[in-house]
Design a protein around this motif. Structure first.
Motif, PDB file in Angstrom:
ATOM      1  N   THR A   9       0.253 -17.762 -32.088  1.00 57.94           N
ATOM      2  CA  THR A   9       0.858 -16.550 -30.696  1.00 57.94           C
ATOM      3  C   THR A   9      -0.001 -16.849 -29.568  1.00 57.94           C
ATOM      4  O   THR A   9       0.378 -16.085 -28.609  1.00 57.94           O
ATOM      5  N   GLY A  10      -0.777 -17.713 -29.796  1.00 51.25           N
ATOM      6  CA  GLY A  10      -1.959 -17.795 -28.969  1.00 51.25           C
ATOM      7  C   GLY A  10      -1.334 -18.787 -27.880  1.00 51.25           C
ATOM      8  O   GLY A  10      -0.433 -19.287 -27.249  1.00 51.25           O
ATOM      9  N   LEU A  11      -2.149 -18.914 -26.532  1.00 51.45           N
ATOM     10  CA  LEU A  11      -1.461 -19.986 -25.101  1.00 51.45           C
ATOM     11  C   LEU A  11      -1.046 -21.441 -25.784  1.00 51.45           C
ATOM     12  O   LEU A  11      -0.352 -21.667 -25.717  1.00 51.45           O
ATOM     13  N   LEU A  12      -3.025 -21.431 -26.305  1.00 57.24           N
ATOM     14  CA  LEU A  12      -2.269 -22.940 -27.016  1.00 57.24           C
ATOM     15  C   LEU A  12      -1.662 -22.845 -28.106  1.00 57.24           C
ATOM     16  O   LEU A  12      -0.942 -24.257 -28.152  1.00 57.24           O
ATOM     17  N   ASN A  32      -2.221 -13.261 -35.860  1.00 60.05           N
ATOM     18  CA  ASN A  32      -2.735 -11.855 -36.320  1.00 60.05           C
ATOM     19  C   ASN A  32      -1.184 -11.420 -36.900  1.00 60.05           C
ATOM     20  O   ASN A  32      -0.964 -10.847 -37.878  1.00 60.05           O
ATOM     21  N   ARG A  33      -0.686 -11.112 -35.840  1.00 58.97           N
ATOM     22  CA  ARG A  33       0.975 -10.638 -36.141  1.00 58.97           C
ATOM     23  C   ARG A  33       2.332 -10.851 -36.159  1.00 58.97           C
ATOM     24  O   ARG A  33       2.379 -11.734 -35.797  1.00 58.97           O
ATOM     25  N   LEU A  49      -6.875 -13.351 -39.881  1.00 63.71           N
ATOM     26  CA  LEU A  49      -8.135 -14.123 -40.328  1.00 63.71           C
ATOM     27  C   LEU A  49      -9.651 -12.874 -40.953  1.00 63.71           C
ATOM     28  O   LEU A  49     -11.023 -14.377 -41.282  1.00 63.71           O
ATOM     29  N   SER A  74     -10.528 -15.659 -27.404  1.00 65.22           N
ATOM     30  CA  SER A  74     -11.080 -16.232 -26.588  1.00 65.22           C
ATOM     31  C   SER A  74     -11.546 -15.358 -25.344  1.00 65.22           C
ATOM     32  O   SER A  74     -11.324 -16.562 -24.127  1.00 65.22           O
ATOM     33  N   TYR A  85     -17.134  -8.378 -34.051  1.00 63.89           N
ATOM     34  CA  TYR A  85     -15.372  -8.907 -34.595  1.00 63.89           C
ATOM     35  C   TYR A  85     -15.382 -10.400 -33.709  1.00 63.89           C
ATOM     36  O   TYR A  85     -14.890 -11.079 -34.591  1.00 63.89           O
ATOM     37  N   TYR A 136     -19.283 -15.236 -25.432  1.00 61.68           N
ATOM     38  CA  TYR A 136     -18.448 -16.356 -25.262  1.00 61.68           C
ATOM     39  C   TYR A 136     -19.334 -17.911 -25.681  1.00 61.68           C
ATOM     40  O   TYR A 136     -18.724 -18.020 -26.728  1.00 61.68           O
ATOM     41  N   LYS A 140     -19.270 -20.433 -29.106  1.00 59.57           N
ATOM     42  CA  LYS A 140     -18.317 -21.222 -29.263  1.00 59.57           C
ATOM     43  C   LYS A 140     -19.681 -22.257 -29.644  1.00 59.57           C
ATOM     44  O   LYS A 140     -18.836 -23.460 -30.345  1.00 59.57           O
ATOM     45  N   LEU A 163      -6.892 -23.252 -19.226  1.00 56.90           N
ATOM     46  CA  LEU A 163      -6.315 -23.817 -19.982  1.00 56.90           C
ATOM     47  C   LEU A 163      -5.049 -23.066 -18.872  1.00 56.90           C
ATOM     48  O   LEU A 163      -4.430 -22.355 -18.633  1.00 56.90           O
ATOM     49  N   ARG A 169       3.612 -13.406 -24.887  1.00 56.40           N
ATOM     50  CA  ARG A 169       3.350 -12.505 -24.156  1.00 56.40           C
ATOM     51  C   ARG A 169       3.169 -12.405 -22.797  1.00 56.40           C
ATOM     52  O   ARG A 169       3.468 -11.546 -22.353  1.00 56.40           O
ATOM     53  N   ARG A 172      -1.653 -14.510 -21.249  1.00 56.28           N
ATOM     54  CA  ARG A 172      -3.243 -15.234 -21.144  1.00 56.28           C
ATOM     55  C   ARG A 172      -3.685 -16.434 -19.713  1.00 56.28           C
ATOM     56  O   ARG A 172      -4.104 -16.774 -19.322  1.00 56.28           O
TER      57      ARG A 172
HETATM   58  N1  NAP Z   1      -7.020 -20.341 -22.661  1.00 61.42           N
HETATM   59  C1  NAP Z   1      -7.769 -20.965 -22.052  1.00 61.42           C
HETATM   60  O1  NAP Z   1      -8.289 -21.003 -20.705  1.00 61.42           O
HETATM   61  C2  NAP Z   1      -9.562 -21.325 -23.146  1.00 61.42           C
HETATM   62  C3  NAP Z   1      -9.816 -22.806 -22.048  1.00 61.42           C
HETATM   63  C4  NAP Z   1     -11.282 -23.332 -23.182  1.00 61.42           C
HETATM   64  C5  NAP Z   1     -10.806 -23.046 -24.622  1.00 61.42           C
HETATM   65  N2  NAP Z   1      -9.992 -22.221 -25.231  1.00 61.42           N
HETATM   66  C6  NAP Z   1     -10.461 -21.956 -27.037  1.00 61.42           C
HETATM   67  O2  NAP Z   1      -9.042 -22.994 -27.083  1.00 61.42           O
HETATM   68  C7  NAP Z   1      -8.427 -21.878 -28.297  1.00 61.42           C
HETATM   69  C8  NAP Z   1      -6.970 -20.668 -27.803  1.00 61.42           C
HETATM   70  O3  NAP Z   1      -7.397 -20.208 -26.755  1.00 61.42           O
HETATM   71  P1  NAP Z   1      -6.182 -19.302 -26.471  1.00 61.42           P
HETATM   72  O4  NAP Z   1      -6.531 -19.348 -25.086  1.00 61.42           O
HETATM   73  O5  NAP Z   1      -5.079 -20.521 -26.559  1.00 61.42           O
HETATM   74  O6  NAP Z   1      -6.155 -18.297 -27.048  1.00 61.42           O
HETATM   75  P2  NAP Z   1      -5.239 -16.405 -27.282  1.00 61.42           P
HETATM   76  O7  NAP Z   1      -3.901 -17.040 -26.250  1.00 61.42           O
HETATM   77  O8  NAP Z   1      -6.241 -15.888 -26.957  1.00 61.42           O
HETATM   78  O9  NAP Z   1      -4.046 -16.634 -28.536  1.00 61.42           O
HETATM   79  C9  NAP Z   1      -5.649 -16.517 -29.803  1.00 61.42           C
HETATM   80  C10 NAP Z   1      -4.937 -16.278 -31.022  1.00 61.42           C
HETATM   81  O10 NAP Z   1      -5.897 -16.417 -31.809  1.00 61.42           O
HETATM   82  C11 NAP Z   1      -4.940 -15.202 -32.720  1.00 61.42           C
HETATM   83  N3  NAP Z   1      -6.165 -14.477 -33.496  1.00 61.42           N
HETATM   84  C12 NAP Z   1      -7.082 -13.865 -33.070  1.00 61.42           C
HETATM   85  N4  NAP Z   1      -7.491 -12.815 -34.004  1.00 61.42           N
HETATM   86  C13 NAP Z   1      -7.210 -13.382 -34.940  1.00 61.42           C
HETATM   87  C14 NAP Z   1      -7.436 -12.847 -36.093  1.00 61.42           C
HETATM   88  N5  NAP Z   1      -7.824 -12.063 -36.823  1.00 61.42           N
HETATM   89  N6  NAP Z   1      -6.590 -12.744 -37.576  1.00 61.42           N
HETATM   90  C15 NAP Z   1      -5.867 -13.656 -36.911  1.00 61.42           C
HETATM   91  N7  NAP Z   1      -5.318 -14.533 -36.217  1.00 61.42           N
HETATM   92  C16 NAP Z   1      -5.966 -13.484 -35.173  1.00 61.42           C
HETATM   93  C17 NAP Z   1      -4.082 -14.506 -32.220  1.00 61.42           C
HETATM   94  O11 NAP Z   1      -3.423 -13.842 -32.910  1.00 61.42           O
HETATM   95  P3  NAP Z   1      -2.712 -12.348 -32.522  1.00 61.42           P
HETATM   96  O12 NAP Z   1      -1.608 -12.741 -31.132  1.00 61.42           O
HETATM   97  O13 NAP Z   1      -1.348 -12.740 -33.204  1.00 61.42           O
HETATM   98  O14 NAP Z   1      -3.052 -11.390 -32.226  1.00 61.42           O
HETATM   99  C18 NAP Z   1      -4.038 -14.968 -31.200  1.00 61.42           C
HETATM  100  O15 NAP Z   1      -2.717 -16.216 -31.335  1.00 61.42           O
HETATM  101  C19 NAP Z   1      -9.576 -20.488 -28.259  1.00 61.42           C
HETATM  102  O16 NAP Z   1     -10.182 -21.521 -29.570  1.00 61.42           O
HETATM  103  C20 NAP Z   1     -10.281 -21.054 -26.991  1.00 61.42           C
HETATM  104  O17 NAP Z   1     -11.654 -21.200 -26.887  1.00 61.42           O
HETATM  105  C21 NAP Z   1      -9.042 -21.533 -24.569  1.00 61.42           C
END
Ligand code: NAP
Length: 317
Positions: A9-12, A32-33, A49, A74, A85, A136, A140, A163, A169, A172
């Protein structure tokens, strides 16, 4: 292939799920949800997780061929609010998922970040010295080290940059944050001297699925878009795309804001060799990244009332 996506459900993760299906693979989407994709193409299975016994049971029941870990705490601010956490999810879970994947003989793809660098020596190669400035970034980096220790086979750690894209949602990515702030009557602060080589969620997703399909490529790699832009310039291009006036942004420099925003990496850009010459996926330009951006659905009525030039963007009402 049967591909499990954590953080669906995250951005990526959301873009990765779409790419997995587009390439004809079987998708196991976890978050998560619980969440149903608006076009009904898939539902995510809730799997916390931090309850890792349940995760092990599920993965042994499903026995995927590959696992792409897009789950994380993230946002650097969220990590600072509860570092213990965040460490559990960002570091411990990342390592355990690598271990389980190795037991299953499944390919494991882990996502990391440019924030492992301090921003003083861009463009960075994957072999360059790291020096994270935030908790953070430190988490990582620790995750990368622990994951890479598990095995040197069937495993990729991909570092990506800021990203662009559309999150489920709608809150992000940079354009979603800027538009949400404007809708709440705020003026976003954007740095004129903070340089980023932004990535596209859609393009990173294409690469990740290609990496799953290419078991000969293993190790630590860098990926991002093809252009470098300041946060302020990115904000201006976003507002231009949506037909909003740039006067809504507040430009400031890292130096003048250091006391409020802390020490931030000034310039994070990547050297894409050697990966770029080995894969079919090629990095998106900034224009391609902007092309994929949609108006978050929750902002439709605000947008209708406030757009300065409605010709610029055709919303999908
Ligand atoms: N966004 C950026 O600009 C960026 C840049 C560089 C690297 N990254 C890396 O790319 C990856 C993806 O990032 P993103 O921006 O897509 O992240 P994000 O939008 O914050 O999504 C995070 C995801 O992780 C899930 N999650 C978090 N805690 C959890 C738990 N306890 N149990 C199960 N699921 C859990 C969330 O589920 P729910 O939604 O259900 O809570 C959500 O699906 C990460 O490793 C991040 O560090 C991101």
């Amino acid at each position: 292939m049967k591909i499990a996506v954590m953080g669906a459900t995250g951005l990526l993760g959301h873009s990765v799920c779409q790419e997995v299906l587009a390439r004809g693979h079987k998708l196991l989407a976890y978050s998560n949800r619980p969440w149903t994709e608006p076009k009904g193409r898939y539902e995510t299975c809730p799997l916390s997780l931090h309850e890792f016994d349940l995760v092990i049971r599920e993965l042994f029941d499903q026995w995927p061929d590959a696992l792409i870990n897009c789950a994380a705490v993230s946002s650097p601010d969220q990590v600072d609010q509860d570092p213990a956490y965040a460490h559990l999810i960002n570091v411990d879970t990342a390592r355990k998922l690598a271990e389980v994947s190795s037991h299953l003989g499944a390919r494991y793809i882990h996502i990391s970040t440019d924030m492992v660098f301090d921003g003083t020596r861009s463009p960075y190669r994957s072999t360059d010295q790291t020096n994270p400035l935030s908790e953070y970034g430190r988490q990582k980096l620790e995750a990368e080290k622990q994951v890479l220790k598990v095995t040197d086979q069937n495993l990729v750690v991909l570092r990506i940059t800021l990203l662009n894209g559309n999150s489920p949602r709608g809150d992000r990515s940079p354009h979603e944050r800027i538009l949400n702030a404007l809708a709440q009557g705020q003026t976003p602060n954007l740095f004129t001297d903070e340089y980023r080589q932004t990535s596209s969620a859609e393009n990173v997703a294409q690469l990740l699925v290609e990496l799953v399909e290419r078991p000969n490529l293993n190790g630590l790699f860098h990926w991002c878009g093809s252009e470098v832009v300041t946060r302020y310039e990115l904000g201006k291009r976003i507002l231009q795309k949506f037909g909003l006036n740039k006067k809504y942004l507040h430009a400031l420099s890292l130096k003048e804001a250091e006391a409020t925003f802390g020490d931030r990496p000034a310039r994070l850009t990547f050297e894409l060799a050697p990966l770029i010459s080995k894969v079919k996926t090629q990095p998106y330009t900034l224009e391609q990244q902007l092309d994929e951006l949609h108006l978050p659905p929750s902002l439709y009525s605000w947008y209708r009332e406030n757009v300065d030039d409605p010709q610029c963007y055709t919303p999908r009402f």
